[in-house]
Design a protein around this motif. Structure first.
Motif, PDB file in Angstrom:
ATOM      1  N   ASN A 113     -13.104  54.023 -44.630  1.00  0.00           N
ATOM      2  CA  ASN A 113     -13.495  54.552 -45.931  1.00  0.00           C
ATOM      3  C   ASN A 113     -13.412  53.465 -46.982  1.00  0.00           C
ATOM      4  N   ALA A 114     -14.269  53.607 -47.994  1.00  0.00           N
ATOM      5  CA  ALA A 114     -14.281  52.649 -49.096  1.00  0.00           C
ATOM      6  C   ALA A 114     -15.032  53.264 -50.271  1.00  0.00           C
ATOM      7  N   PRO A 115     -14.689  52.860 -51.476  1.00  0.00           N
ATOM      8  CA  PRO A 115     -15.421  53.369 -52.631  1.00  0.00           C
ATOM      9  C   PRO A 115     -16.836  52.785 -52.730  1.00  0.00           C
ATOM     10  N   GLY A 116     -17.092  51.685 -52.060  1.00  0.00           N
ATOM     11  CA  GLY A 116     -18.403  51.046 -52.105  1.00  0.00           C
ATOM     12  C   GLY A 116     -19.365  51.617 -51.076  1.00  0.00           C
ATOM     13  N   PRO A 117     -20.547  51.030 -50.990  1.00  0.00           N
ATOM     14  CA  PRO A 117     -21.585  51.571 -50.113  1.00  0.00           C
ATOM     15  C   PRO A 117     -21.350  51.347 -48.624  1.00  0.00           C
ATOM     16  N   GLY A 118     -20.472  50.415 -48.244  1.00  0.00           N
ATOM     17  CA  GLY A 118     -20.261  50.123 -46.825  1.00  0.00           C
ATOM     18  C   GLY A 118     -19.435  51.160 -46.097  1.00  0.00           C
ATOM     19  N   GLY A 119     -18.648  51.932 -46.814  1.00  0.00           N
ATOM     20  CA  GLY A 119     -17.895  53.016 -46.200  1.00  0.00           C
ATOM     21  C   GLY A 119     -16.797  52.594 -45.247  1.00  0.00           C
ATOM     22  N   GLY A 120     -16.354  51.364 -45.337  1.00  0.00           N
ATOM     23  CA  GLY A 120     -15.287  50.923 -44.453  1.00  0.00           C
ATOM     24  C   GLY A 120     -15.741  50.543 -43.061  1.00  0.00           C
ATOM     25  N   VAL A 121     -17.036  50.325 -42.878  1.00  0.00           N
ATOM     26  CA  VAL A 121     -17.557  50.011 -41.547  1.00  0.00           C
ATOM     27  C   VAL A 121     -16.954  48.718 -40.997  1.00  0.00           C
ATOM     28  N   SER A 122     -16.746  47.723 -41.843  1.00  0.00           N
ATOM     29  CA  SER A 122     -16.171  46.465 -41.359  1.00  0.00           C
ATOM     30  C   SER A 122     -14.732  46.660 -40.902  1.00  0.00           C
ATOM     31  N   ALA A 123     -13.959  47.464 -41.637  1.00  0.00           N
ATOM     32  CA  ALA A 123     -12.576  47.743 -41.239  1.00  0.00           C
ATOM     33  C   ALA A 123     -12.547  48.510 -39.924  1.00  0.00           C
ATOM     34  N   ALA A 124     -13.432  49.487 -39.794  1.00  0.00           N
ATOM     35  CA  ALA A 124     -13.489  50.269 -38.550  1.00  0.00           C
ATOM     36  C   ALA A 124     -13.884  49.381 -37.366  1.00  0.00           C
ATOM     37  N   MET A 125     -14.834  48.497 -37.578  1.00  0.00           N
ATOM     38  CA  MET A 125     -15.242  47.591 -36.503  1.00  0.00           C
ATOM     39  C   MET A 125     -14.115  46.620 -36.163  1.00  0.00           C
ATOM     40  N   ASN A 126     -13.338  46.226 -37.164  1.00  0.00           N
ATOM     41  CA  ASN A 126     -12.174  45.389 -36.930  1.00  0.00           C
ATOM     42  C   ASN A 126     -11.203  46.110 -35.984  1.00  0.00           C
ATOM     43  N   LEU A 127     -10.973  47.404 -36.227  1.00  0.00           N
ATOM     44  CA  LEU A 127     -10.090  48.175 -35.334  1.00  0.00           C
ATOM     45  C   LEU A 127     -10.693  48.313 -33.941  1.00  0.00           C
ATOM     46  N   ARG A 128     -12.006  48.426 -33.854  1.00  0.00           N
ATOM     47  CA  ARG A 128     -12.652  48.522 -32.534  1.00  0.00           C
ATOM     48  C   ARG A 128     -12.482  47.236 -31.727  1.00  0.00           C
ATOM     49  N   GLN A 129     -12.188  46.134 -32.403  1.00  0.00           N
ATOM     50  CA  GLN A 129     -11.886  44.882 -31.708  1.00  0.00           C
ATOM     51  C   GLN A 129     -10.426  44.822 -31.288  1.00  0.00           C
ATOM     52  N   VAL A 130      -9.547  45.360 -32.104  1.00  0.00           N
ATOM     53  CA  VAL A 130      -8.106  45.240 -31.901  1.00  0.00           C
ATOM     54  C   VAL A 130      -7.562  46.265 -30.896  1.00  0.00           C
ATOM     55  N   LEU A 131      -8.075  47.491 -30.921  1.00  0.00           N
ATOM     56  CA  LEU A 131      -7.438  48.595 -30.199  1.00  0.00           C
ATOM     57  C   LEU A 131      -7.672  48.673 -28.684  1.00  0.00           C
ATOM     58  N   PRO A 132      -8.820  48.260 -28.154  1.00  0.00           N
ATOM     59  CA  PRO A 132      -8.982  48.389 -26.697  1.00  0.00           C
ATOM     60  C   PRO A 132      -7.884  47.648 -25.937  1.00  0.00           C
ATOM     61  N   GLY A 133      -7.344  48.304 -24.945  1.00  0.00           N
ATOM     62  CA  GLY A 133      -6.278  47.704 -24.145  1.00  0.00           C
ATOM     63  C   GLY A 133      -4.891  48.113 -24.590  1.00  0.00           C
ATOM     64  N   ILE A 134      -4.764  48.612 -25.835  1.00  0.00           N
ATOM     65  CA  ILE A 134      -3.446  49.066 -26.293  1.00  0.00           C
ATOM     66  C   ILE A 134      -3.452  50.549 -26.659  1.00  0.00           C
ATOM     67  N   THR A 135      -4.627  51.196 -26.641  1.00  0.00           N
ATOM     68  CA  THR A 135      -4.709  52.624 -26.925  1.00  0.00           C
ATOM     69  C   THR A 135      -5.291  53.335 -25.712  1.00  0.00           C
ATOM     70  N   GLY A 136      -5.635  54.569 -25.908  1.00  0.00           N
ATOM     71  CA  GLY A 136      -6.379  55.314 -24.907  1.00  0.00           C
ATOM     72  C   GLY A 136      -7.856  55.229 -25.236  1.00  0.00           C
ATOM     73  N   PRO A 137      -8.637  56.177 -24.741  1.00  0.00           N
ATOM     74  CA  PRO A 137     -10.075  56.154 -24.994  1.00  0.00           C
ATOM     75  C   PRO A 137     -10.384  56.351 -26.486  1.00  0.00           C
ATOM     76  N   ILE A 138     -11.255  55.505 -27.002  1.00  0.00           N
ATOM     77  CA  ILE A 138     -11.635  55.561 -28.412  1.00  0.00           C
ATOM     78  C   ILE A 138     -12.912  56.385 -28.537  1.00  0.00           C
ATOM     79  N   MET A 139     -12.866  57.408 -29.392  1.00  0.00           N
ATOM     80  CA  MET A 139     -14.033  58.271 -29.578  1.00  0.00           C
ATOM     81  C   MET A 139     -15.167  57.461 -30.199  1.00  0.00           C
ATOM     82  N   GLY A 140     -16.320  57.506 -29.557  1.00  0.00           N
ATOM     83  CA  GLY A 140     -17.476  56.750 -30.032  1.00  0.00           C
ATOM     84  C   GLY A 140     -18.372  57.524 -30.979  1.00  0.00           C
ATOM     85  N   GLN A 141     -18.461  58.834 -30.783  1.00  0.00           N
ATOM     86  CA  GLN A 141     -19.347  59.653 -31.609  1.00  0.00           C
ATOM     87  C   GLN A 141     -18.654  60.947 -31.982  1.00  0.00           C
ATOM     88  N   PRO A 142     -18.748  61.397 -33.196  1.00  0.00           N
ATOM     89  CA  PRO A 142     -19.450  60.724 -34.280  1.00  0.00           C
ATOM     90  C   PRO A 142     -18.610  59.588 -34.845  1.00  0.00           C
TER      91      PRO A 142
END
Length: 184
Positions: A113-142
């Motif tokens: 989430n973000a107040p700007g137009p990007g909606g936190g997509v970069s932060a979410a993608m950052n987590l998608r890089q960090v979390l595999p291997g240390i979490t369980g299955p990551i929900m892809g949709q929505p």
């Protein structure tokens, strides 16, 4: 019906943070099959590998909270095209010691989430890089990237931007199904 406990980890320390408001909105909108536990990071000390042999009480409490959950949702603001330092710190603490991640096997959701137009997509993608291997299955949709969130809630955290309500509802309903699928 089985009720699943979900740790909703808020990646911002700000008292009126949008991430906290989103987490609380999820708690109000969650179906009966989910019990959401909002986890803030105010009292979590900095990770230091030197302390792993005798971890601080706040680390142990955080790990126990995550371990007791059936799933985890990370609600992250976007800071300089990435997630916040406090959220990364919590992930580092929860994922240690090596091979014993508290997040392991937990169905996982990521909400940017973000107040700007990007909606936190970069932060979410950052987590998608960090979390595999240390979490369980990551929900892809929505996927969930909440933009222009600054006027979505009133001072009490109630949704006032009605267009956001069905988006949040669809996500938490999908996450309930995701947890049920992986925690039979």
């Amino acid at each position: 019906m089985t009720t699943h406990s979900v740790a909703v980890i808020v990646g911002s320390l700000r008292q009126q943070s949008f991430s906290l408001k989103v987490a609380k909105a999820f708690a109000r909108l969650a179906p009966a099959s989910l019990k959401l536990n909002i986890v803030t990071l105010h009292d979590l000390s900095f990770f230091n590998q030197d302390l792993e042999a005798n971890p601080p009480a706040d680390w142990l409490k955080f790990r126990e909270t995550v371990q007791a959950s059936d799933g985890v949702i990370f609600v992250t603001p976007e800071y300089n095209r990435g997630t916040s330092g406090v959220l990364k710190n919590a992930i580092d603490i929860g994922s240690r010691p090596f091979g014993k991640s508290s997040f392991l096997g937990k169905p996982t959701g990521i909400v940017g989430n973000a107040p700007g137009p990007g909606g936190g997509v970069s932060a979410a993608m950052n987590l998608r890089q960090v979390l595999p291997g240390i979490t369980g299955p990551i929900m892809g949709q929505p996927e969930m990237y909440l933009n222009a969130i600054a006027d979505a809630f009133d001072e009490n955290g109630e949704i006032v931007k009605e267009s956001i309500r069905p988006v949040l509802q669809a996500y938490i309903d999908a996450f309930a199904a995701w947890v049920a699928l992986h925690k039979k």
